[in-house]
Design an enzyme around this catalytic site. Structure first.
Site, PDB file in Angstrom:
ATOM      1  N   ASN A  16       0.858  -1.189   0.000  1.00 43.22           N
ATOM      2  CA  ASN A  16       0.000   0.000   0.000  1.00 43.22           C
ATOM      3  C   ASN A  16       0.900   1.247   0.000  1.00 43.22           C
ATOM      4  OD1 ASN A  16      -1.418   2.284   1.147  1.00 43.22           O
ATOM      5  ND2 ASN A  16      -3.068   0.896   1.682  1.00 43.22           N
ATOM      6  N   ASP A  18      -0.115   4.501  -0.044  1.00 41.48           N
ATOM      7  CA  ASP A  18      -0.825   5.725   0.352  1.00 41.48           C
ATOM      8  C   ASP A  18       0.094   6.752   1.012  1.00 41.48           C
ATOM      9  OD1 ASP A  18      -3.154   4.504  -0.450  1.00 41.48           O
ATOM     10  OD2 ASP A  18      -3.945   4.181   1.568  1.00 41.48           O
ATOM     11  N   HIS A  19       0.983   6.247   1.890  1.00 43.95           N
ATOM     12  CA  HIS A  19       1.716   7.216   2.710  1.00 43.95           C
ATOM     13  C   HIS A  19       2.909   7.851   2.014  1.00 43.95           C
ATOM     14  CE1 HIS A  19      -1.220   6.733   5.683  1.00 43.95           C
ATOM     15  NE2 HIS A  19      -1.008   5.432   5.792  1.00 43.95           N
ATOM     16  N   ARG A  27       3.873  18.800   1.626  1.00 46.52           N
ATOM     17  CA  ARG A  27       4.548  19.969   1.080  1.00 46.52           C
ATOM     18  C   ARG A  27       3.934  20.485  -0.216  1.00 46.52           C
ATOM     19  NH1 ARG A  27       9.864  21.598   2.593  1.00 46.52           N
ATOM     20  NH2 ARG A  27       9.740  21.629   4.847  1.00 46.52           N
ATOM     21  N   HIS A  52      -5.607   3.695  -1.636  1.00 45.33           N
ATOM     22  CA  HIS A  52      -6.936   4.048  -1.123  1.00 45.33           C
ATOM     23  C   HIS A  52      -7.244   5.481  -1.518  1.00 45.33           C
ATOM     24  CE1 HIS A  52      -9.670   4.219   2.768  1.00 45.33           C
ATOM     25  NE2 HIS A  52     -10.304   4.590   1.667  1.00 45.33           N
ATOM     26  N   ARG A  54      -9.368   8.154  -0.860  1.00 47.84           N
ATOM     27  CA  ARG A  54     -10.360   8.540   0.148  1.00 47.84           C
ATOM     28  C   ARG A  54     -11.210   9.696  -0.347  1.00 47.84           C
ATOM     29  NH1 ARG A  54      -8.986   6.449   5.586  1.00 47.84           N
ATOM     30  NH2 ARG A  54     -10.727   7.742   6.247  1.00 47.84           N
ATOM     31  N   ARG A  58      -6.959  12.792   1.122  1.00 47.07           N
ATOM     32  CA  ARG A  58      -5.892  13.234   2.019  1.00 47.07           C
ATOM     33  C   ARG A  58      -4.522  12.707   1.585  1.00 47.07           C
ATOM     34  NH1 ARG A  58      -7.425   9.925   7.476  1.00 47.07           N
ATOM     35  NH2 ARG A  58      -9.419  10.942   7.081  1.00 47.07           N
ATOM     36  N   HIS A  59      -4.510  11.568   0.872  1.00 46.43           N
ATOM     37  CA  HIS A  59      -3.208  11.097   0.361  1.00 46.43           C
ATOM     38  C   HIS A  59      -3.296  10.836  -1.152  1.00 46.43           C
ATOM     39  CE1 HIS A  59      -5.144   7.382   1.629  1.00 46.43           C
ATOM     40  NE2 HIS A  59      -4.813   7.523   2.901  1.00 46.43           N
ATOM     41  N   GLU A  79      -8.665   0.535  -3.029  1.00 47.73           N
ATOM     42  CA  GLU A  79      -9.485   0.593  -1.811  1.00 47.73           C
ATOM     43  C   GLU A  79     -10.376   1.806  -1.891  1.00 47.73           C
ATOM     44  OE1 GLU A  79      -7.285   0.846   1.792  1.00 47.73           O
ATOM     45  OE2 GLU A  79      -6.267  -1.028   1.420  1.00 47.73           O
ATOM     46  N   THR A 109      -7.242   6.461  10.247  1.00 48.97           N
ATOM     47  CA  THR A 109      -7.092   5.362   9.290  1.00 48.97           C
ATOM     48  C   THR A 109      -8.369   4.536   9.370  1.00 48.97           C
ATOM     49  OG1 THR A 109      -5.699   3.501   8.628  1.00 48.97           O
ATOM     50  CG2 THR A 109      -5.911   3.900  10.996  1.00 48.97           C
ATOM     51  N   THR A 110      -8.477   3.509   8.517  1.00 45.47           N
ATOM     52  CA  THR A 110      -9.706   2.720   8.483  1.00 45.47           C
ATOM     53  C   THR A 110      -9.898   1.988   9.810  1.00 45.47           C
ATOM     54  OG1 THR A 110      -9.159   2.374   6.173  1.00 45.47           O
ATOM     55  CG2 THR A 110     -10.993   1.102   7.056  1.00 45.47           C
ATOM     56  N   GLU A 160     -11.027  -9.457   2.915  1.00 46.03           N
ATOM     57  CA  GLU A 160      -9.772  -9.071   3.565  1.00 46.03           C
ATOM     58  C   GLU A 160     -10.076  -8.934   5.042  1.00 46.03           C
ATOM     59  OE1 GLU A 160      -7.076  -6.362   1.697  1.00 46.03           O
ATOM     60  OE2 GLU A 160      -6.526  -5.479   3.620  1.00 46.03           O
ATOM     61  N   HIS A 203      -3.856  -4.545   7.686  1.00 47.76           N
ATOM     62  CA  HIS A 203      -3.952  -3.435   8.633  1.00 47.76           C
ATOM     63  C   HIS A 203      -3.026  -3.650   9.828  1.00 47.76           C
ATOM     64  CE1 HIS A 203      -6.031   0.370   9.263  1.00 47.76           C
ATOM     65  NE2 HIS A 203      -5.521   0.228  10.465  1.00 47.76           N
ATOM     66  N   GLY A 204      -2.034  -2.791   9.902  1.00 47.37           N
ATOM     67  CA  GLY A 204      -1.143  -2.774  11.062  1.00 47.37           C
ATOM     68  C   GLY A 204      -0.080  -3.858  11.068  1.00 47.37           C
ATOM     69  N   GLY A 225       1.085  -1.406   4.368  1.00 49.42           N
ATOM     70  CA  GLY A 225       1.501  -0.083   3.943  1.00 49.42           C
ATOM     71  C   GLY A 225       2.313   0.680   4.956  1.00 49.42           C
TER      72      GLY A 225
HETATM   73  N1  PXP Z   1      -5.954  -3.136   3.996  1.00 53.20           N
HETATM   74  C1  PXP Z   1      -6.930  -2.204   4.109  1.00 53.20           C
HETATM   75  C2  PXP Z   1      -8.302  -2.556   3.644  1.00 53.20           C
HETATM   76  C3  PXP Z   1      -6.652  -0.919   4.609  1.00 53.20           C
HETATM   77  O1  PXP Z   1      -7.625  -0.001   4.721  1.00 53.20           O
HETATM   78  C4  PXP Z   1      -5.311  -0.610   4.966  1.00 53.20           C
HETATM   79  C5  PXP Z   1      -4.986   0.761   5.435  1.00 53.20           C
HETATM   80  O2  PXP Z   1      -5.156   1.663   4.394  1.00 53.20           O
HETATM   81  C6  PXP Z   1      -4.339  -1.603   4.795  1.00 53.20           C
HETATM   82  C7  PXP Z   1      -4.691  -2.863   4.334  1.00 53.20           C
HETATM   83  C8  PXP Z   1      -2.901  -1.349   5.117  1.00 53.20           C
HETATM   84  O3  PXP Z   1      -2.767  -1.085   6.478  1.00 53.20           O
HETATM   85  P1  PXP Z   1      -1.395  -0.570   7.025  1.00 53.20           P
HETATM   86  O4  PXP Z   1      -1.112   0.733   6.342  1.00 53.20           O
HETATM   87  O5  PXP Z   1      -1.646  -0.414   8.490  1.00 53.20           O
HETATM   88  O6  PXP Z   1      -0.361  -1.606   6.703  1.00 53.20           O
END
Ligand code: PXP
Length: 272
Positions: A16, A18-19, A27, A52, A54, A58-59, A79, A109-110, A160, A203-204, A225
């Protein structure tokens, strides 16, 4: 019997990005470019890219999604919240898969899985539209029987399972809760697999949790991510992905512990 077959399969790693866009947006301007990160991730062993889009942008932004679809050769997992706006964008972008997630503007976050039971009537036609467009549908849900069975009834291809509660418990050192959450994920993965759903997790996750979860044979894909992007600050994205790949393969039993490159090269000690 099925478990034995599944154990031999390598778990796909969806990265992922996103970040990377979060840092860019801090910036303004174009750097760092999330599409460049996606290409680097694929070169380093990612099996797919997740982004994702959103509602508040935001990202990831609309143009990032279009550039990702045009620029990467591996599957794009989009996503999104189940809104009319996102459906229109998905139809235009045509990603490999859409992962429907709950979305609240005020959340960082989600948080929590999608309410597939309560939203059945709205989700049924929505999922039908995505599938009619040739897009695989994944639902981000809690690892419990009710949402898994509801996902099957909705016609999802994939579930998921939300690993956030487990990962938080591990991070907090609450081992009683962590063990209970791990068992919940394990049971959920079995129920989903037996229902004929493809089973993902996300997630996490970090190196340790991804390695532990990889031992559960029903999982075929992890989407990761934030942790990878944080590690990338210290060791670079390619190294972070290689170490994650190694942890997942070790967890699945594809690499004997003594022969994993981390141990052989001593990189774990060097990085400690
Ligand atoms: N899967 C889903 C559905 C998510 O919403 C996220 C967070 O955007 C992730 C995976 C990845 O989570 P993390 O960034 O905590 O690894």
């Amino acid at each position: 019997m099925t478990g034995a077959r599944l154990r031999l399969d390598r778990i796909r790693l969806g990265v992922n990005i996103d970040h990377v866009a979060t840092v860019r947006n801090a910036r303004g301007g174009a750097r760092p470019d999330p599409v460049r990160a996606a290409m680097l991730a694929i070169g380093a062993g990612a099996d797919g890219i997740t982004a994702h889009l959103r509602e508040d942008r935001r990202h990831i932004r609309d143009e990032d999604m279009a550039r990702l679809k045009a620029g990467i050769l591996k599957p794009l997992n989009y996503e999104m919240a189940a809104t009319a706006e996102m459906l229109e964008i998905a139809r235009r972008i045509r990603p490999h898969a859409c992962c429907l997630v709950p979305e609240k503007r005020e959340e960082r976050t989600t948080e929590g899985g999608l309410d597939v039971v309560g939203q059945h009537n709205a989700l049924k036609p929505y999922i039908g539209e995505l599938k009619a467009a040739g897009i695989r549908v994944s639902l981000f849900i809690e690892p419990d029987a009710a949402p898994i069975e509801a996902s099957k009834a909705l016609g999802a291809d994939i579930v998921e399972l939300h690993t956030g509660t487990w990962c938080h418990a591990v991070e907090a050192g609450d081992f009683v809760k962590a063990e209970a959450e791990f068992q919940r994920l394990k049971a959920g993965a079995r129920i989903a697999h037996d229902a004929g759903l493809e089973v993902h997790a996300g997630h996490g996750l970090d190196f340790a949790t991804a390695e532990a979860l990889a031992a559960v044979p029903e999982f075929v894909e992890f989407n990761i991510g934030h942790f990878l992007m944080g590690e990338a600050i210290f060791v670079g994205l390619a190294q972070a992905i290689a170490t994650m790949r190694n942890a997942m393969d070790r967890g699945r039993g594809l690499i004997p512990k003594a022969f994993s490159s981390e141990v052989v090269s001593g990189s774990r000690e060097e990085n400690a």
